[in-house]
Design an enzyme around this catalytic site. Structure first.
Site, PDB file in Angstrom:
ATOM      1  N   GLU A  32      15.747  -5.212   1.423  1.00 26.46           N
ATOM      2  CA  GLU A  32      16.014  -5.584   0.015  1.00 26.46           C
ATOM      3  C   GLU A  32      17.051  -4.618  -0.511  1.00 26.46           C
ATOM      4  O   GLU A  32      16.846  -3.395  -0.451  1.00 26.46           O
ATOM      5  CB  GLU A  32      14.751  -5.506  -0.846  1.00 26.46           C
ATOM      6  CG  GLU A  32      13.754  -6.599  -0.558  1.00 26.46           C
ATOM      7  CD  GLU A  32      12.567  -6.597  -1.526  1.00 26.46           C
ATOM      8  OE1 GLU A  32      12.740  -6.193  -2.699  1.00 26.46           O
ATOM      9  OE2 GLU A  32      11.480  -6.993  -1.078  1.00 26.46           O
ATOM     10  N   GLU A  91       6.533  -3.197   0.388  1.00 26.45           N
ATOM     11  CA  GLU A  91       6.393  -2.199  -0.676  1.00 26.45           C
ATOM     12  C   GLU A  91       4.919  -1.826  -0.880  1.00 26.45           C
ATOM     13  O   GLU A  91       4.385  -1.898  -1.991  1.00 26.45           O
ATOM     14  CB  GLU A  91       7.041  -2.677  -1.984  1.00 26.45           C
ATOM     15  CG  GLU A  91       8.545  -2.843  -1.839  1.00 26.45           C
ATOM     16  CD  GLU A  91       9.317  -2.918  -3.153  1.00 26.45           C
ATOM     17  OE1 GLU A  91       8.712  -2.991  -4.229  1.00 26.45           O
ATOM     18  OE2 GLU A  91      10.559  -2.915  -3.088  1.00 26.45           O
TER      19      GLU A  91
END
Ligand code: AHR
Length: 557
Positions: free
Chosen positions: A361, A238
């Site tokens: 995720e 991220e």
């Protein structure tokens, strides 16, 4: 009006012209060209509103649809990688500490500090791959602090998750020991946000180099002679957010630089994973693919879902009404266009399909359980979460030509966990049972299907009532995983199997009396799979009565 849509078509359709473009004969999911396909194409324009927008308003006076599923059992080319059924364990809350690692001196039965009950439970779902150490934690983790004698390892602050002290007791050796105990592949997430190229290079050398080098010799001094096998290495996490707040252009340059030094040593071939977007950020995918596709084995995608539209009130995990049930079902189905649109971008730069899309995720994200540390992301897990997981996994199966890994967040005690622990007690969640039931799809061949089904309507919105995928395993058994998204009504489905003479059908079902049914430490078996007898076989047609709010897996031989 009857509509016949294959699931892939349903999921990927955004307009007739795009659908036609996607219809590549080389790809099994798109490649059924027969009379039915002609009907499919013909009706697509009519149902486009429903297919492209699951919440479209229902047209006036639409006739109820007959539920029908056709499975082409003798077709199918794409393999459903077992890694689609992968997991993710971050240094967050009680996932690693308490959930997995209790230490060698604990009263809780353990092997070299790792809980035996958790290992056994994960082995039963044949966990194929485990990602660690994060998550956001990955980009502030310095691996050298997590090796050597445990009492000499420095402590650090886990700034993302509550500012708690991270003792570094669970480090590289402990994680790779866990993977060996589980018999699964390791997926390491490296630090780009606050780390250095040298640090990343050293980590890979430490873990995987068999020869004489400073890092390999340090590993030996720390008690591990032979290198480990590390199959996957993520270059950051991220990085558009907690991993450094980067622009895609800046990250792409960094990715190209860092990955240069992620070497494949001593016969260990590392698949390098670039940081991909969070939910809808196609610009990120476009820029990273354009600038780095030659240097990656996969790009990631993160997608969390909840029952409300905002992050401050995500909704209660166990107390919700039908509106919130419906919202989660609708939001879970957004994985279909998300996969389709990211894959379209990948196709532009990698038309041969070399690069995998790793959804590393995903899952539900609710308000934390009352009385627990809000930074620890501890949430309960109901039948609603299980049906959502069934939808995601069917979507990954259907896109397995590109989706080659997924990692639900997270393994123990965090977000949509498989397992919850309380001291020495451990319970399995409804989502765990979905992974256990769906393990029949591991490494099986995806079968093309055509599904015609009615809608689950709530208020003035509607979504498809059923969600399905099917595969053929290496012994020739056919497995169909079916979710009934409707919490009120059971529904009948006529399933036609083309290409085999069906001799025997058996099944299992996961359902409960209420939408919010869940397991607790007092009632650990409230939601668990049961034998399913709600079908009859007549000729080549299996008529299935799917209970409301259920997941059914059928086995056909
Ligand atoms: O899974 C929890 C967090 O969600 C991860 O640390 C991060 O990558 C994502 O935002």
């Amino acid at each position: 009006m009857l509509a016949v849509l294959s699931l892939t078509q349903l999921s990927s359709f955004h307009g007739k012209d795009k659908e036609m473009k996607l219809r590549k004969p080389s790809r099994q999911s798109y490649g059924i060209v027969n009379a039915e396909t002609v009907i499919i194409i013909a009706v697509i324009a009519i149902v486009a509103g429903c297919a492209s927008n699951p919440t479209a308003n229902r047209p006036e006076q639409e006739e109820p649809k007959e539920n029908r599923l056709v499975i082409h059992t003798d077709k199918g080319k794409e393999k459903i990688s077992r890694d689609i059924y992968g997991h993710f364990s971050e240094h967050l809350g009680r996932c690693i500490y308490e959930g997995i690692w209790v230490g060698e001196d604990s009263q809780i039965p353990n092997t070299r500090g790792i809980r035996n009950d958790v290992v056994e439970a994960l082995k039963k779902i044949k966990i194929p791959v485990l990602r660690r150490p994060g998550g956001c934690f990955a980009d502030e983790y310095h691996w050298k602090e997590g090796i050597g004698p445990r009492d000499q390892r420095p402590a650090m602050i886990n700034t993302h998750w509550g500012g708690v002290t991270e003792t570094n007791a669970f480090g590289t050796h402990e994680f790779l020991d866990l993977c060996e105990q589980l018999g699964c592949d390791a997926y390491i997430a490296g630090n780009v946000g606050s780390g250095t190229v040298e640090e990343m290079q050293d980590w890979v050398e430490y873990m995987t180099f068999d020869g004489d080098s400073e890092m390999a010799n340090l590993r030996r001094r720390n008690g591990r002679e032979k290198p480990w096998r590390v199959k996957y290495f993520g270059v950051g996490n991220e990085n558009w957010g907690c991993g450094g707040q980067m622009t895609p252009e800046f990250y792409t340059d960094l990715y190209n630089r860092f990955q240069t030094y992620v070497r494949s040593y001593s016969g260990n071939r590392i698949i390098k994973v670039a940081c991909g977007p969070g939910s809808i950020d196609y610009h990120w995918t476009q820029v990273v693919m354009e600038g780095a596709h030659r240097n990656m084995g996969a790009i990631s995608l993160h997608h969390y879902v909840r029952g409300t539209g905002n992050w401050t009130q995500k909704g209660n995990a166990t107390q919700f009404d039908e509106a919130e049930w419906f919202a989660l079902m609708r939001n879970s189905l957004t994985i279909y266009p998300l996969l389709k649109n990211n894959i379209e971008i990948m196709d532009k730069f990698d038309p041969r399909g070399r690069i995998g899309l790793f959804v590393d995720e995903w899952g539900t994200w609710w308000d934390t359980e009352p009385g627990t540390n809000p930074s620890f992301l501890y949430q309960q897990n109901t039948l609603r979460d299980a049906v959502s997981a069934g939808i995601f996994l069917n979507a990954f199966n259907e896109h397995c030509h590109r989706v080659r890994m997924s990692n639900i967040a997270q393994t123990v005690n965090v977000l949509q966990a498989m397992i919850l622990t309380k001291d020495e007690k451990m319970i399995l969640t409804p989502t765990y049972h979905v992974f256990e039931m769906y393990k029949v799809h591991h490494d099986a061949t995806l079968l093309p299907i055509a599904l015609q089904c009615g809608d689950y309507q709530f208020g003035n919105e509607h979504i498809s009532e059923l969600n399905v995928s099917a595969s053929r395993d290496q012994t020739g058994k056919i497995h169909i995983s079916l979710c009934n998204l409707n919490p009120k009504n059971s529904t009948e489905l006529a399933c036609e199997l083309q290409g085999i003479k069906t001799r025997n059908v058996s099944g299992r079902v996961l359902t409960a009396d209420t939408m919010s049914a869940h397991n607790t430490f007092d009632k650990p078996q409230a939601v668990k799979p049961a034998t399913f007898n709600g079908f009859r076989l007549e000729g080549d047609i299996i008529t299935i009565e799917l209970p409301s709010k259920s997941i059914v897996v059928l086995e056909i031989i």
